[in-house]
Write an enzyme that holds these catalytic residues in place. Structure first.
Site, short mmCIF file in Angstrom:
data_model
loop_
_atom_site.label_atom_id
_atom_site.label_comp_id
_atom_site.label_asym_id
_atom_site.label_seq_id
_atom_site.Cartn_x
_atom_site.Cartn_y
_atom_site.Cartn_z
NE ARG A 35 8.21 36.38 46.28
CZ ARG A 35 8.79 36.65 47.33
NH1 ARG A 35 8.35 35.72 48.52
NH2 ARG A 35 9.27 37.49 47.67
CB ILE A 61 6.78 39.38 51.26
CG1 ILE A 61 6.56 38.07 50.89
CG2 ILE A 61 7.18 40.38 50.05
CD1 ILE A 61 5.44 37.97 49.74
CB SER A 62 11.03 36.45 53.62
OG SER A 62 10.70 36.63 54.85
CD GLN A 63 16.61 35.51 49.06
OE1 GLN A 63 16.73 34.96 50.31
NE2 GLN A 63 17.72 35.46 48.19
#
Ligand code: SAM
Length: 221
Positions: A35, A61-63
Site C-alpha cells: 500500500r 486512497i481509501s481506508q
C-alpha cells in the site's frame, strides 16, 4: 528503514480481522499489496494507518478496512472480470487484481490515472486496464462485468453500470449525499431484477459525472 511487511501484518491483525474480514483470499491480498507505494514517499510511514490518505488533486486512497470490506462483498473466486470506477491511487485495483482475472478501472483525473498506471506497471499488474474518462458511463467495450465497485460517493446507482453488470453479478456503491453515504450491495438477479442490501456507513469523495454528482466550484477539474 521501516519494515512494511510487518506494518501490513499489523494492519490486517488490528484493523481488518477484528472488524470481521474473514475471506482468506482477501486477507492474503491485503497482506501482499504494498500500500505504501500507492502514496507519496513522505506518507509511507502513515500508509498502514486506520484511515484514508491524500493522493493529490483533492482525492484520497481509501481506508484499508473500506478496501477490504468492499472487496470481500464482491465474493470473487478468481475467474471474474471486475470494473472499478475511481482508480485514484490504483491500490484498490491492485487488491482486486490479486483476486480476479481482469480489472478494468476508470479515473476521471488524468494525472491520477497516469500515476496509478505507473505504479501498477512497476508492480507487474498486467491484468489491470486503466482508462481516463467519466466512469459513470461504464466501459461498454469490456462489458458485461461479474463485479463492479464504485469507490466514490454516488447519489444513486448509476444506470449504465447496472446495465453493464452480468446477471448474477455484484456491485458495490456508496450511496448518499456528498458528505455521508451507505455502502450498498447491488445484486443483479437472473432476468435483470435488482436487489439492494445496505452495509456500513461511509464517507467518500464524490462521484462526478453524467450519472453522479454535477461538477461545481468545490470540485477539482
Ligand atoms: N480506489 C481508489 C484507490 O484505491 O486509491 C480511491 C478512490 S478515491 C476515494 C475516488 C476517486 O474517484 C478519485 O480519484 C476521483 O477522481 C474519482 N472519480 C470521481 N468521479 C469519477 C468519475 N465519474 N469517473 C471516474 N473516476 C471518478
Amino acid at each position: 528503514m521501516q519494515n512494511f511487511d510487518s506494518m501490513r501484518k499489523r494492519m490486517v491483525e488490528t484493523q481488518l480481522i477484528p472488524r470481521g474480514i474473514k475471506d482468506p483470499r482477501v486477507i492474503n491480498a491485503m497482506l501482499k499489496v504494498p500500500r505504501h507505494l500507492f502514496v507519496e514517499e513522505a506518507l509511507w510511514n502513515q500508509a498502514y494507518g486506520d484511515h484514508a490518505l491524500p493522493i493529490g488533486e483533492g482525492q484520497t486512497i481509501s481506508q484499508p478496512y473500506m478496501v477490504a470490506i468492499m472487496t470481500e462483498l464482491l465474493e470473487l473466486k478468481g475467474a471474474e472480470k471486475v470494473l472499478e470506477i475511481g482508480t485514484g491511487s490504483g491500490y484498490q485495483a491492485a487488491v482486486l487484481a490479486e483476486l480476479c482475472a481482469k480489472v478494468c478501472t476508470i479515473e476521471r483525473i488524468g494525472a491520477l490515472g497516469m500515476r496509478a498506471r505507473k505504479v501498477l506497471d512497476f508492480l507487474g499488474y498486467s491484468n489491470v486496464a486503466v482508462r481516463t474518462l467519466d466512469g459513470t458511463y461504464g466501459w461498454r467495450d469490456e462489458a458485461p462485468f461479474d463485479g463492479i465497485i464504485v469507490t466514490a460517493a454516488s447519489p444513486d446507482i448509476p444506470r449504465p453500470l447496472f446495465e453493464q453488470l452480468k446477471e448474477g453479478g455484484r456491485m458495490l456503491v456508496p450511496i448518499g449525499d456528498r458528505y455521508l453515504q451507505t455502502l450498498t450491495l447491488v445484486i443483479k438477479k437472473p432476468g435483470g431484477q435488482m436487489i439492494t442490501k445496505s452495509s456500513i456507513g461511509c464517507v467518500f469523495v464524490p462521484l462526478l459525472g453524467a450519472y453522479g454528482f454535477k461538477l461545481d466550484g468545490r470540485d477539482n477539474g
